[in-house]
Design a protein around this motif. Structure first.
Motif, mmCIF file in Angstrom:
data_model
loop_
_atom_site.group_PDB
_atom_site.id
_atom_site.type_symbol
_atom_site.label_atom_id
_atom_site.label_comp_id
_atom_site.label_asym_id
_atom_site.label_seq_id
_atom_site.Cartn_x
_atom_site.Cartn_y
_atom_site.Cartn_z
ATOM 1 N N ARG A 78 11.272 11.968 13.094
ATOM 2 C CA ARG A 78 12.384 12.427 12.247
ATOM 3 C C ARG A 78 13.710 11.823 12.688
ATOM 4 O O ARG A 78 14.518 11.405 11.863
ATOM 5 C CB ARG A 78 12.476 13.948 12.280
ATOM 6 N N ILE A 79 13.937 11.784 13.981
ATOM 7 C CA ILE A 79 15.187 11.219 14.488
ATOM 8 C C ILE A 79 15.234 9.722 14.210
ATOM 9 O O ILE A 79 16.258 9.184 13.787
ATOM 10 C CB ILE A 79 15.349 11.519 15.987
ATOM 11 N N SER A 80 14.115 9.039 14.423
ATOM 12 C CA SER A 80 14.050 7.604 14.153
ATOM 13 C C SER A 80 14.366 7.312 12.685
ATOM 14 O O SER A 80 15.148 6.413 12.376
ATOM 15 C CB SER A 80 12.663 7.069 14.520
ATOM 16 N N LEU A 81 13.758 8.069 11.782
ATOM 17 C CA LEU A 81 14.018 7.877 10.356
ATOM 18 C C LEU A 81 15.476 8.154 10.020
ATOM 19 O O LEU A 81 16.084 7.432 9.228
ATOM 20 C CB LEU A 81 13.093 8.766 9.520
ATOM 21 N N ALA A 82 16.062 9.187 10.616
ATOM 22 C CA ALA A 82 17.465 9.524 10.365
ATOM 23 C C ALA A 82 18.398 8.414 10.830
ATOM 24 O O ALA A 82 19.486 8.235 10.278
ATOM 25 C CB ALA A 82 17.828 10.830 11.069
ATOM 26 N N LEU A 83 17.951 7.634 11.821
ATOM 27 C CA LEU A 83 18.760 6.532 12.339
ATOM 28 C C LEU A 83 18.407 5.192 11.697
ATOM 29 O O LEU A 83 18.890 4.158 12.125
ATOM 30 C CB LEU A 83 18.600 6.434 13.859
ATOM 31 N N GLY A 84 17.540 5.228 10.682
ATOM 32 C CA GLY A 84 17.181 4.011 9.968
ATOM 33 C C GLY A 84 15.952 3.299 10.512
ATOM 34 O O GLY A 84 15.659 2.174 10.116
ATOM 35 N N GLY A 85 15.241 3.926 11.427
ATOM 36 C CA GLY A 85 14.026 3.329 11.986
ATOM 37 C C GLY A 85 12.835 3.504 11.069
ATOM 38 O O GLY A 85 12.925 4.112 9.998
ATOM 39 N N ARG A 86 11.719 2.983 11.487
ATOM 40 C CA ARG A 86 10.471 3.077 10.727
ATOM 41 C C ARG A 86 9.538 4.094 11.365
ATOM 42 O O ARG A 86 9.422 4.160 12.585
ATOM 43 C CB ARG A 86 9.759 1.728 10.714
ATOM 44 N N ALA A 87 8.844 4.841 10.538
ATOM 45 C CA ALA A 87 7.873 5.812 11.040
ATOM 46 C C ALA A 87 6.772 5.112 11.823
ATOM 47 O O ALA A 87 6.267 5.649 12.812
ATOM 48 C CB ALA A 87 7.281 6.613 9.884
ATOM 49 N N SER A 88 6.423 3.898 11.417
ATOM 50 C CA SER A 88 5.346 3.167 12.091
ATOM 51 C C SER A 88 5.690 2.843 13.544
ATOM 52 O O SER A 88 4.797 2.726 14.385
ATOM 53 C CB SER A 88 5.005 1.884 11.327
ATOM 54 N N THR A 89 6.962 2.699 13.849
ATOM 55 C CA THR A 89 7.372 2.429 15.229
ATOM 56 C C THR A 89 6.991 3.600 16.128
ATOM 57 O O THR A 89 6.475 3.411 17.231
ATOM 58 C CB THR A 89 8.887 2.183 15.314
ATOM 59 N N MET A 90 7.219 4.796 15.670
ATOM 60 C CA MET A 90 6.932 5.985 16.476
ATOM 61 C C MET A 90 5.432 6.271 16.584
ATOM 62 O O MET A 90 5.011 6.946 17.500
ATOM 63 C CB MET A 90 7.639 7.215 15.901
ATOM 64 N N SER A 91 4.637 5.744 15.669
ATOM 65 C CA SER A 91 3.194 5.995 15.748
ATOM 66 C C SER A 91 2.466 4.900 16.530
ATOM 67 O O SER A 91 1.256 4.963 16.696
ATOM 68 C CB SER A 91 2.586 6.126 14.340
ATOM 69 N N GLY A 92 3.190 3.945 17.057
ATOM 70 C CA GLY A 92 2.590 2.857 17.827
ATOM 71 C C GLY A 92 2.788 3.019 19.316
ATOM 72 O O GLY A 92 3.115 4.093 19.828
ATOM 73 N N LEU A 93 2.609 1.913 20.032
ATOM 74 C CA LEU A 93 2.700 1.937 21.494
ATOM 75 C C LEU A 93 4.070 2.349 22.002
ATOM 76 O O LEU A 93 4.187 3.017 23.036
ATOM 77 C CB LEU A 93 2.327 0.570 22.060
ATOM 78 N N SER A 94 5.132 1.951 21.294
ATOM 79 C CA SER A 94 6.478 2.288 21.764
ATOM 80 C C SER A 94 6.860 3.726 21.444
ATOM 81 O O SER A 94 7.866 4.213 21.951
ATOM 82 C CB SER A 94 7.512 1.332 21.163
#
Length: 112
Positions: free
Chosen positions: A25-41
């Motif tokens: 949720r925080i990543s998306l609010a900052l313009g990130g991608r949901a896929s980034t949070m579901s991966g290794l990082s």
């Protein structure tokens, strides 16, 4: 911290699951991608931190959960637990976004 508090495996799993949701949720609010949070990082790094026996952040959290003071733990550590500074940064980001973590929040008393 949950391990230091003796909350058990189910509580730890619930907290990590909710934490991963909050990271997304925080990543998306900052313009990130949901896929980034579901991966290794995202979840990969989180699982290593939460469950790895050599994780400095995990060991710091266990000690906090057992009632030790943050400043005393940090003073004794020979290596850096990056999560301490990250927690302060996250608090500033959430204040700037005018948002709070919906489920977890930051245990402010442990940051002082």
């Amino acid at each position: 911290m949950s391990e230091g508090l003796g909350l058990g495996t189910n509580a730890m799993a619930a907290l990590v699951t909710r934490g991963c949701m909050e990271m997304s949720r925080i990543s998306l609010a900052l313009g990130g991608r949901a896929s980034t949070m579901s991966g290794l990082s995202g979840v990969g790094d989180t699982f290593g931190t939460c469950f790895g026996p050599l994780s400095r952040n995990r060991n710091l959290g266990i000690r906090l959960g057992k009632g030790e003071r943050l400043k005393d733990i940090v003073k004794e550590m020979s290596e850096v637990a990056e999560g301490v500074d990250t927690a302060y940064s996250l608090e500033r980001i959430l204040n700037r976004l005018d948002r709070r973590c919906n489920y977890l929040g930051l245990p402010r008393a442990h940051l002082e």
